[in-house]
Scaffold this motif. Structure first.
Motif, PDB file in Angstrom:
ATOM      1  N   GLY A   1      57.420  26.056  27.533  1.00 21.12           N
ATOM      2  CA  GLY A   1      58.943  25.438  27.341  1.00 21.12           C
ATOM      3  C   GLY A   1      59.260  24.185  26.811  1.00 21.12           C
ATOM      4  O   GLY A   1      57.900  23.453  27.820  1.00 21.12           O
TER       5      GLY A   1
ATOM      6  N   ALA B   1      58.356  29.252  36.288  1.00 20.19           N
ATOM      7  CA  ALA B   1      57.767  29.848  34.841  1.00 20.19           C
ATOM      8  C   ALA B   1      57.757  29.688  33.193  1.00 20.19           C
ATOM      9  O   ALA B   1      57.617  29.909  32.680  1.00 20.19           O
ATOM     10  CB  ALA B   1      58.276  31.334  35.212  1.00 20.19           C
ATOM     11  N   GLU B   2      59.046  29.317  33.692  1.00 20.82           N
ATOM     12  CA  GLU B   2      59.331  28.685  31.996  1.00 20.82           C
ATOM     13  C   GLU B   2      58.346  27.542  31.454  1.00 20.82           C
ATOM     14  O   GLU B   2      58.257  27.606  29.933  1.00 20.82           O
ATOM     15  CB  GLU B   2      61.088  28.257  32.135  1.00 20.82           C
ATOM     16  CG  GLU B   2      61.918  29.533  31.687  1.00 20.82           C
ATOM     17  CD  GLU B   2      63.193  28.870  32.138  1.00 20.82           C
ATOM     18  OE1 GLU B   2      63.517  26.903  32.009  1.00 20.82           O
ATOM     19  OE2 GLU B   2      64.098  30.012  31.429  1.00 20.82           O
TER      20      GLU B   2
ATOM     21  N   ARG C   1      55.783  28.930  30.078  1.00 23.90           N
ATOM     22  CA  ARG C   1      55.232  29.834  29.369  1.00 23.90           C
ATOM     23  C   ARG C   1      55.436  29.106  27.722  1.00 23.90           C
ATOM     24  O   ARG C   1      55.965  28.609  26.777  1.00 23.90           O
ATOM     25  CB  ARG C   1      56.749  30.736  28.960  1.00 23.90           C
ATOM     26  CG  ARG C   1      56.039  32.069  29.973  1.00 23.90           C
ATOM     27  CD  ARG C   1      57.299  32.739  29.381  1.00 23.90           C
ATOM     28  NE  ARG C   1      57.423  34.123  30.077  1.00 23.90           N
ATOM     29  CZ  ARG C   1      58.299  34.498  31.173  1.00 23.90           C
ATOM     30  NH1 ARG C   1      58.561  33.256  32.065  1.00 23.90           N
ATOM     31  NH2 ARG C   1      57.886  35.519  32.475  1.00 23.90           N
TER      32      ARG C   1
ATOM     33  N   ARG D   1      62.450  29.905  38.672  1.00 22.88           N
ATOM     34  CA  ARG D   1      62.387  30.253  37.102  1.00 22.88           C
ATOM     35  C   ARG D   1      62.226  29.285  36.287  1.00 22.88           C
ATOM     36  O   ARG D   1      61.279  29.057  35.035  1.00 22.88           O
ATOM     37  CB  ARG D   1      63.931  31.000  36.814  1.00 22.88           C
ATOM     38  CG  ARG D   1      64.062  30.952  35.098  1.00 22.88           C
ATOM     39  CD  ARG D   1      66.013  32.042  35.117  1.00 22.88           C
ATOM     40  NE  ARG D   1      67.205  31.458  36.201  1.00 22.88           N
ATOM     41  CZ  ARG D   1      67.249  31.525  36.645  1.00 22.88           C
ATOM     42  NH1 ARG D   1      67.262  32.446  37.692  1.00 22.88           N
ATOM     43  NH2 ARG D   1      68.023  30.905  37.662  1.00 22.88           N
TER      44      ARG D   1
ATOM     45  N   ARG E   1      72.303  34.184  28.222  1.00 23.63           N
ATOM     46  CA  ARG E   1      71.388  35.257  27.829  1.00 23.63           C
ATOM     47  C   ARG E   1      70.875  35.858  29.188  1.00 23.63           C
ATOM     48  O   ARG E   1      70.574  34.606  30.215  1.00 23.63           O
ATOM     49  CB  ARG E   1      69.987  34.979  27.168  1.00 23.63           C
ATOM     50  CG  ARG E   1      70.867  34.259  25.830  1.00 23.63           C
ATOM     51  CD  ARG E   1      70.267  33.976  24.826  1.00 23.63           C
ATOM     52  NE  ARG E   1      70.370  33.123  23.508  1.00 23.63           N
ATOM     53  CZ  ARG E   1      70.826  32.076  23.704  1.00 23.63           C
ATOM     54  NH1 ARG E   1      70.464  31.054  24.421  1.00 23.63           N
ATOM     55  NH2 ARG E   1      70.918  31.437  22.646  1.00 23.63           N
ATOM     56  N   ASP E   2      70.083  37.110  29.125  1.00 21.52           N
ATOM     57  CA  ASP E   2      69.770  36.871  30.177  1.00 21.52           C
ATOM     58  C   ASP E   2      67.944  36.075  30.464  1.00 21.52           C
ATOM     59  O   ASP E   2      66.869  36.346  29.659  1.00 21.52           O
ATOM     60  CB  ASP E   2      68.466  38.774  30.196  1.00 21.52           C
ATOM     61  CG  ASP E   2      69.556  39.369  30.523  1.00 21.52           C
ATOM     62  OD1 ASP E   2      70.585  39.267  31.461  1.00 21.52           O
ATOM     63  OD2 ASP E   2      69.529  40.719  30.077  1.00 21.52           O
ATOM     64  N   PRO E   3      68.209  35.711  31.853  1.00 22.55           N
ATOM     65  CA  PRO E   3      66.909  35.200  32.066  1.00 22.55           C
ATOM     66  C   PRO E   3      65.492  35.568  32.136  1.00 22.55           C
ATOM     67  O   PRO E   3      65.611  36.634  32.017  1.00 22.55           O
ATOM     68  CB  PRO E   3      66.949  33.457  33.737  1.00 22.55           C
ATOM     69  CG  PRO E   3      67.963  35.034  33.872  1.00 22.55           C
ATOM     70  CD  PRO E   3      69.134  36.673  32.604  1.00 22.55           C
ATOM     71  N   CYS E   4      64.279  34.755  31.797  1.00 24.03           N
ATOM     72  CA  CYS E   4      62.684  34.744  32.355  1.00 24.03           C
ATOM     73  C   CYS E   4      62.976  35.037  32.698  1.00 24.03           C
ATOM     74  O   CYS E   4      63.120  34.910  34.382  1.00 24.03           O
ATOM     75  CB  CYS E   4      61.888  33.955  31.051  1.00 24.03           C
ATOM     76  SG  CYS E   4      62.359  32.595  32.076  1.00 24.03           S
ATOM     77  N   GLY E   5      61.723  35.958  33.490  1.00 21.81           N
ATOM     78  CA  GLY E   5      61.697  36.872  35.075  1.00 21.81           C
ATOM     79  C   GLY E   5      60.694  35.152  36.034  1.00 21.81           C
ATOM     80  O   GLY E   5      60.551  34.821  34.584  1.00 21.81           O
ATOM     81  N   THR E   6      60.219  35.878  36.687  1.00 26.23           N
ATOM     82  CA  THR E   6      59.333  34.742  37.667  1.00 26.23           C
ATOM     83  C   THR E   6      57.797  35.111  38.106  1.00 26.23           C
ATOM     84  O   THR E   6      56.959  34.243  37.884  1.00 26.23           O
ATOM     85  CB  THR E   6      60.058  34.777  39.035  1.00 26.23           C
ATOM     86  OG1 THR E   6      59.709  35.650  39.116  1.00 26.23           O
ATOM     87  CG2 THR E   6      61.983  33.829  38.785  1.00 26.23           C
TER      88      THR E   6
ATOM     89  N   ASP F   1      73.187  28.551  25.859  1.00 26.02           N
ATOM     90  CA  ASP F   1      72.147  28.926  26.722  1.00 26.02           C
ATOM     91  C   ASP F   1      71.810  29.963  28.151  1.00 26.02           C
ATOM     92  O   ASP F   1      70.900  30.792  28.257  1.00 26.02           O
ATOM     93  CB  ASP F   1      70.833  28.665  26.838  1.00 26.02           C
ATOM     94  CG  ASP F   1      69.943  28.099  25.516  1.00 26.02           C
ATOM     95  OD1 ASP F   1      70.232  28.585  24.519  1.00 26.02           O
ATOM     96  OD2 ASP F   1      69.660  26.503  25.124  1.00 26.02           O
TER      97      ASP F   1
END
Length: 302
Positions: free
Chosen positions: A47, A41-42, A45, A38, A116-121, A113
């Motif tokens: 992040g 992945a962030e 994006r 995760r 919240r639903d975490p971003c997918g991988t 933070d």
């Protein structure tokens, strides 16, 4: 060397390390591996590495006692966002005496933070999954047989632990949390391709080792966005010494994780039923604990 800070935080690191062994329904990956993927992945994006670092560390500290009960799980169980954050805060507070005040403040500030639903991988680079599938070698020494322990941790487990431990050690070593976190996540990029034979394998590769490691690392860095590569690549050079603050925090986190992992296997091998029954209060006080103990006495298993 911040001796007091290191001694204080080791029990917390030991508990966080157990997230390498915690799994929940719906995923064969450990909680550590899921956070590792995760985080990548962030980062892919675009992040903010500093914010991702603190958020991942906050989740790890909360998870030291809550295990697989994370923010999204609490929300799916019907808790409001505020109530879920309060549960996470109570878990983090159990380690207040292990954390320096600056780090503790950063972690508590990141907890909202986490509900919240975490971003997918899906956006994670391919090497993240490969590292989670690549077992660690364990303890090896040139000229001697390998010490095999089961089950082995993965490189995803280890890199996540070093990254998170590094964030916890950043303040005592006067390092930037985001830098230590990135270095921890990325320090075994070459093992996405190269199976791990430990120190023994490195010695046997001999003069080929530096070239192999550099080539495989460059290939994996090419999978990252240019801006992220530009930040990660110079950090990887810090592995060669222990002078820069980020290097010192990283090396401290790395060696502690390696030793704590071996000590976990030693403790597991020496575990006794009495530890669960007496030290951990397996048959804990409840409305029917008297009946429980009567059953155990009658069955002569207590």
């Amino acid at each position: 060397m911040p001796r007091e800070a290191l001694r204080a935080v080791v029990p917390l690191l030991r508990e966080i390390g157990d997230l390498k062994r915690v799994r929940t329904a719906g995923s064969g990956a450990s909680m550590a591996e899921r956070s590792f993927c995760r985080s990548w992945a962030e980062l892919m994006r675009d992040g903010d590495p500093d914010r991702i670092a603190v958020r991942a560390c906050a989740a790890a500290v909360a998870g030291a006692r809550l295990a697989g009960i994370d923010g999204p799980v609490l929300r799916r169980c019907g808790l409001t966002a505020g109530d879920a954050v309060a549960v996470l805060e109570r878990s983090v507070a159990q380690h207040a005496d292990r954390l320096d005040p600056v780090t503790a403040g950063l972690l508590v500030g990141a907890l909202p933070d986490l509900v919240r639903d975490p971003c997918g991988t899906d956006a994670a680079p391919g090497f993240a999954a490969a590292l989670c599938a690549q077992p660690r070698a364990g303890a090896t020494c040139p000229g001697r047989p390998r010490l095999m322990v089961e089950p082995p941790e993965s490189h995803g487990d280890h890199c996540w632990a070093v990254a998170v431990y590094g964030v916890l050690l950043a303040e005592p070593f006067d390092a930037a949390p985001g830098d230590v976190f990135l270095l921890g996540l990325a320090h075994h990029l070459h093992n996405a391709v190269l199976p791990d034979a430990g120190f023994t394998g490195e010695e046997l590769l001999g003069r080929h080792l530096p070239t192999v490691l550099a080539r495989l690392t460059r290939q994996r860095l090419a999978d990252l966005p240019g801006a992220l590569t530009a930040r990660v690549e110079p950090l990887l050079a810090l592995r060669e010494g222990a002078d820069a603050p980020a290097a010192r925090a990283f090396h401290a986190a790395d060696v502690l994780d390696r030793v704590l992992q071996v000590r976990h296997h030693a403790r597991a091998a020496a575990f006794t039923a009495e530890q669960a029954l007496e030290d951990l209060d397996l048959v804990h006080p409840c409305a029917v604990s008297g009946f429980h103990r009567a059953v155990l006495d009658a069955a002569e298993t207590a």
